[in-house]
Design an enzyme around this catalytic site. Structure first.
Site, PDB file in Angstrom:
ATOM      1  N   GLU A 264       1.017  -1.238  -0.006  1.00  0.00           N
ATOM      2  CA  GLU A 264      -0.049   0.027  -0.099  1.00  0.00           C
ATOM      3  C   GLU A 264       0.955   1.295  -0.074  1.00  0.00           C
ATOM      4  OE1 GLU A 264      -3.401  -0.343   2.707  1.00  0.00           O
ATOM      5  OE2 GLU A 264      -3.561  -2.568   2.363  1.00  0.00           O
TER       6      GLU A 264
ATOM      7  N   HIS B 136     -16.892 -11.717   5.536  1.00  0.00           N
ATOM      8  CA  HIS B 136     -15.778 -11.139   5.752  1.00  0.00           C
ATOM      9  C   HIS B 136     -14.649 -12.044   6.944  1.00  0.00           C
ATOM     10  CE1 HIS B 136     -13.010  -7.689   7.510  1.00  0.00           C
ATOM     11  NE2 HIS B 136     -12.628  -8.085   6.274  1.00  0.00           N
ATOM     12  N   HIS B 137     -13.607 -12.176   6.593  1.00  0.00           N
ATOM     13  CA  HIS B 137     -12.715 -12.721   7.805  1.00  0.00           C
ATOM     14  C   HIS B 137     -11.678 -11.906   7.896  1.00  0.00           C
ATOM     15  CE1 HIS B 137     -13.901 -17.048   6.536  1.00  0.00           C
ATOM     16  NE2 HIS B 137     -14.696 -16.484   7.478  1.00  0.00           N
ATOM     17  N   GLU B 138     -11.481 -10.878   8.789  1.00  0.00           N
ATOM     18  CA  GLU B 138     -10.105 -10.006   8.992  1.00  0.00           C
ATOM     19  C   GLU B 138      -9.492 -10.927   9.920  1.00  0.00           C
ATOM     20  OE1 GLU B 138      -8.663  -6.672   8.381  1.00  0.00           O
ATOM     21  OE2 GLU B 138      -7.109  -8.222   9.259  1.00  0.00           O
TER      22      GLU B 138
ATOM     23  N   HIS C 231      -7.782  -8.830   0.804  1.00  0.00           N
ATOM     24  CA  HIS C 231      -6.819  -7.532   1.159  1.00  0.00           C
ATOM     25  C   HIS C 231      -5.652  -8.159   2.049  1.00  0.00           C
ATOM     26  CE1 HIS C 231      -9.738  -4.060   0.564  1.00  0.00           C
ATOM     27  NE2 HIS C 231     -10.270  -5.193  -0.410  1.00  0.00           N
ATOM     28  N   GLU C 232      -4.750  -6.985   1.719  1.00  0.00           N
ATOM     29  CA  GLU C 232      -3.336  -7.275   2.385  1.00  0.00           C
ATOM     30  C   GLU C 232      -2.958  -8.497   1.685  1.00  0.00           C
ATOM     31  OE1 GLU C 232      -5.790  -6.521   4.894  1.00  0.00           O
ATOM     32  OE2 GLU C 232      -5.518  -4.204   4.207  1.00  0.00           O
TER      33      GLU C 232
ATOM     34  N   GLU D  42      -6.630  -6.476  -2.994  1.00  0.00           N
ATOM     35  CA  GLU D  42      -6.334  -5.011  -2.721  1.00  0.00           C
ATOM     36  C   GLU D  42      -4.791  -5.085  -3.228  1.00  0.00           C
ATOM     37  OE1 GLU D  42      -5.648  -3.841   1.256  1.00  0.00           O
ATOM     38  OE2 GLU D  42      -6.991  -1.985   1.151  1.00  0.00           O
TER      39      GLU D  42
ATOM     40  N   GLU E  37      -9.512   3.554   0.910  1.00  0.00           N
ATOM     41  CA  GLU E  37      -9.747   3.597   2.253  1.00  0.00           C
ATOM     42  C   GLU E  37      -8.781   4.670   2.804  1.00  0.00           C
ATOM     43  OE1 GLU E  37      -8.700  -0.377   3.634  1.00  0.00           O
ATOM     44  OE2 GLU E  37      -6.521   0.127   3.580  1.00  0.00           O
TER      45      GLU E  37
HETATM   46  C1  NOJ Z   1      -7.941  -3.389   5.668  1.00  0.00           C
HETATM   47  C2  NOJ Z   1      -8.822  -3.675   4.540  1.00  0.00           C
HETATM   48  O1  NOJ Z   1      -8.050  -3.142   3.333  1.00  0.00           O
HETATM   49  C3  NOJ Z   1      -9.923  -2.968   4.730  1.00  0.00           C
HETATM   50  O2  NOJ Z   1     -10.799  -2.969   3.371  1.00  0.00           O
HETATM   51  C4  NOJ Z   1     -10.845  -3.512   5.727  1.00  0.00           C
HETATM   52  O3  NOJ Z   1     -11.942  -2.752   5.986  1.00  0.00           O
HETATM   53  C5  NOJ Z   1      -9.928  -3.300   7.032  1.00  0.00           C
HETATM   54  N1  NOJ Z   1      -8.710  -3.872   6.913  1.00  0.00           N
HETATM   55  C6  NOJ Z   1     -10.831  -3.816   8.293  1.00  0.00           C
HETATM   56  O4  NOJ Z   1     -10.630  -5.466   7.834  1.00  0.00           O
HETATM   57 CA    CA Z   2      -5.835  -2.393   3.012  1.00  0.00          CA
END
Ligand code: NOJ
Ligand code: CA
Length: 673
Positions: free
Chosen positions: A174, A376-378, A446-447, A465, A471
């Site tokens: 990023e 969603h899985h963070e 993402h990441e 991403e 963001e």
């Molecule tokens: C970073 C991600 O790029 C974003 O899209 C997400 O909302 C946040 N992390 C939280 O998971």
């Molecule tokens: Ca991100």
């Protein structure tokens, strides 16, 4: 919607000319239409190559080889050479065009090293739009462990170049880009894009990262045109660890006469294996929206509490909005427990909903309205924890009928000490991709690690991403208009981008009084640095088969420009870059069935862009809708000023359109029934 079946057209393969064992020699080979010539020599045990694009010399003194802890595979005693031709047309499940041509000449060098008589195969390919090579250490006697400590691949660009690049970082993609002479590009991430004084455009990247670490490029300290492959290491310093055999990603070079050729090239996809998923009918590209931007703006929170975003009630509001407006999916972030522990070990629970969110109820409500829920899985980067729970979590989603999952790795990865872009993470992401395919789940990562065209083989890997995306405009000094004029030629070369554009409340004034600062990078003057028409155009220009219209329903409701978003396909039959200057402006035309979208963006400088577009079907009447910058629009001073014009029966477009500083436009050309 195009029939999403993978149909393979006839394949023609001709194998020929085995030169057999040779000692010192020189040889040339060409791409099928002879646009690329590769010449190489085997001398004093070393292989060197040079590459020419349309007879212009682009790379010279190229070196090949790998060094392992056990063996030196860069000096050889003999080589056996064979050559083959390949010609095919294949149909991707989704993408920027519905058919892809794949034609190349391949040379296989079967080398035997001086040290320990080890075998190393090197494959070199010449396509008409590029050149690539990869290594394979085949299985052989007494070889049970391979520890790569250096990849010797090096390439020397011929002549003078300017380039677009970002600093190689082992942990994040990023970043903002630099535009400098080649001399200044000390240590770069790929895709790395160059413009030669001789008029040749080049983009360097890697393809098919399967079980290896990712690549950065390190400039030689004295010869500034010389770059060596530098692999992201494991925590113990080893670069790549395997057993018995290893296959490197392809080191790929796309060539073109103009910037648009880089976007139109399919080299990165073509270097990957054909689709391995038998039934692909469940893989469907869509336009989506979701409970997302409001958290980034600080209007609501991911974690449960008074301002929780992912409540059953709020989800239903988004679902209603989607079903009334032709948006096919809704992403819901913050639906599960654990957000209060983000940053800690084992923070997230991937199967338990927060107490104010009824997952079953939300999914069945969405079903009844014909809307997909995007799960969603963070992970916070905690891959060890995710690997323990992901199977159960995918099973649960599959059972509920959730077919798309966004994953995230925002935080330092576990095992602690490993690099985000090293082999351990490559293994992780590829394992998750394959597991998702098993449970018929499409992924938005993402990441991520950098994309490398694997979605040809696993088209459930939809998008990623790996970019300084939208963001950043919600909680930092944000992204410049130039940034998005560079992305199609750099990050975009790797594959789809989940940039998440389409913001209409550009100055972020509509909910200003509800916003709470939550991110340390927020200096209090946040805004989206673009005009409204630029936001529309980004949705066409930055391709993603899961394309997010990211603003809040309240900001879209009754907005006349929203009809541009509602009509947007997430897959295309044809893509033509009409004109571009990297970092300055881009004009792209994309077709789905008989409908065309022509979109343009510019950097901080307003400009008049000429469009000549003769590609409309002349036998059909068309309606043209123009979504333009308002006369007084400006990305900082008056970003929300826009204009919509409609015309009937334009057959050939030839006109000049004004773009505001940081502006853009979309022309939607629809056949009239
Ligand atoms: C970073 C991600 O790029 C974003 O899209 C997400 O909302 C946040 N992390 C939280 O998971
Ligand atoms: Ca991100």
């Amino acid at each position: 919607m195009r029939i999403l079946l993978l149909i393979l057209l006839p394949i023609f393969i001709f194998s020929n000319s085995v030169l057999g064992l040779v000692s010192d020699f020189q040889k040339e080979f060409y791409s099928p239409e002879k646009k690329i010539k590769v010449s190489f020599q085997f001398k004093n045990g070393k292989i060197q190559y040079a590459v020419f694009y349309k007879e212009k010399s682009v790379l010279e003194n190229g070196e090949l080889g790998i060094v392992t802890k056990e063996d030196n595979l860069s000096i050889f005693q003999d080589v056996k050479i064979s050559e083959r031709q390949f010609n095919n047309i294949w149909k991707p499940v989704w993408g920027q065009s519905s058919e892809i041509k794949e034609a190349y000449t391949e040379l296989c060098l079967e080398l035997t090293s001086v040290s320990n008589n080890r075998k190393l195969n090197v494959f070199l390919r010449a396509y008409d739009d590029g050149f690539a090579f990869r290594y394979e250490v085949p299985k052989q006697n007494r070889l049970n462990k391979i520890n790569i400590i250096s990849e010797e691949s090096a390439f020397d660009f011929v002549g003078k170049y300017i380039c677009w690049w970002n600093w190689a970082d082992y942990n994040t993609l990023e970043k903002t880009y630099f535009n400098t002479p080649l001399d200044s590009a000390k240590h770069v991430a790929t895709p790395f894009t160059l413009e030669g004084q001789n008029g040749v455009f080049v983009s360097v990247h890697e393809s098919a990262i399967l079980d290896y670490s990712t690549m950065t490029l390190l400039q030689d300290s004295t010869r500034k045109n010389l770059f060596k492959v530098n692999l992201v290491p494991w925590s113990d310093g080893i670069l790549v660890k395997t057993k018995k055999t290893v296959c490197s990603p392809w080191r790929a070079f796309i060539f073109g006469d103009k910037p648009g050729d880089l976007i139109q090239s399919n080299l990165i996809l073509n270097l990957n294996e054909p689709c391995k998923i038998k039934d692909v009918s469940w893989i469907q590209p869509i336009l989506y929206s979701g409970i997302w931007w409001e958290m980034h703006l600080g209007i609501s929170t991911w974690k449960e509490g008074l301002k929780h975003g992912a409540t059953t009630e709020n989800a239903k509001k988004y679902i209603d909005f989607a079903s009334e407006n032709g948006i096919k999916g809704i992403l819901i972030e913050g639906w599960n427990t654990g957000w209060e522990n983000w940053g800690e070990k084992d923070a997230f629970d991937f199967t338990t909903a927060s107490s104010d969110f009824n997952l079953k109820e939300v999914v069945s409500y969405a079903n009844s309205k014909g809307v997909e829920i995007i799960g969603h899985h963070e992970t916070g980067g905690d891959t060890e924890s995710y690997e323990k729970h992901v199977k159960k979590a995918f099973k649960m989603y599959h059972k509920l009928g959730i077919r798309i999952v966004k994953t995230g790795y925002a935080g330092p990865v576990t095992p602690i000490g490993e690099n985000h872009h090293g082999q351990r993470m490559v293994q992780h992401y590829n394992r998750i991709m394959k597991l998702a395919a098993k449970y018929e789940i499409m992924l938005d990562v993402h990441e991520p690690i950098v994309l490398s065209g694997l979605s040809r083989t696993y088209p459930n890997l939809m998008t990623a991403e790996g970019v300084r995306g939208m963001e950043w405009n919600a909680w930092s000094e944000g992204n410049t208009p130039s940034h998005t004029c560079i992305l199609p030629f750099t990050r975009g070369i790797a594959g789809p981008i989940d940039y998440t554009a389409g913001i209409f409340d550009i100055d972020l004034s509509n909910f200003a009084n509800q916003r709470v600062k939550w991110n340390g990078l927020d200096i209090g003057k946040t805004a989206v640095h673009s005009t409204l028409s630029n936001q529309l155009a980004l949705l066409v220009i930055l391709y993603s088969p899961l394309q997010m219209a990211a603003d809040l329903p309240e900001n879209y409701k009754n907005h006349p420009a929203f009809k541009c978003i509602q009509q947007l396909p997430a897959t295309w039959d044809e893509t033509i870059v009409l004109d571009a200057k990297i970092g300055e402006y881009v004009i792209i035309a994309r077709r789905y069935n008989l409908t065309w979208f022509i979109a343009a963006i510019t950097n901080e400088i307003g400009r008049d862009l000429e469009i000549t577009f003769p590609n409309l079907n002349q036998n059909i009447p068309y309606k043209s809708s123009y979504f333009l910058d308002g006369k007084d629009a400006h990305f900082e001073e008056n970003p929300e000023s826009y204009l919509i014009e409609e015309k009937i029966n334009e057959t050939t477009l030839k006109k000049t359109i004004k773009l505001a500083p940081g502006g853009g436009f979309v022309i939607l050309l629809e056949p009239i029934n």
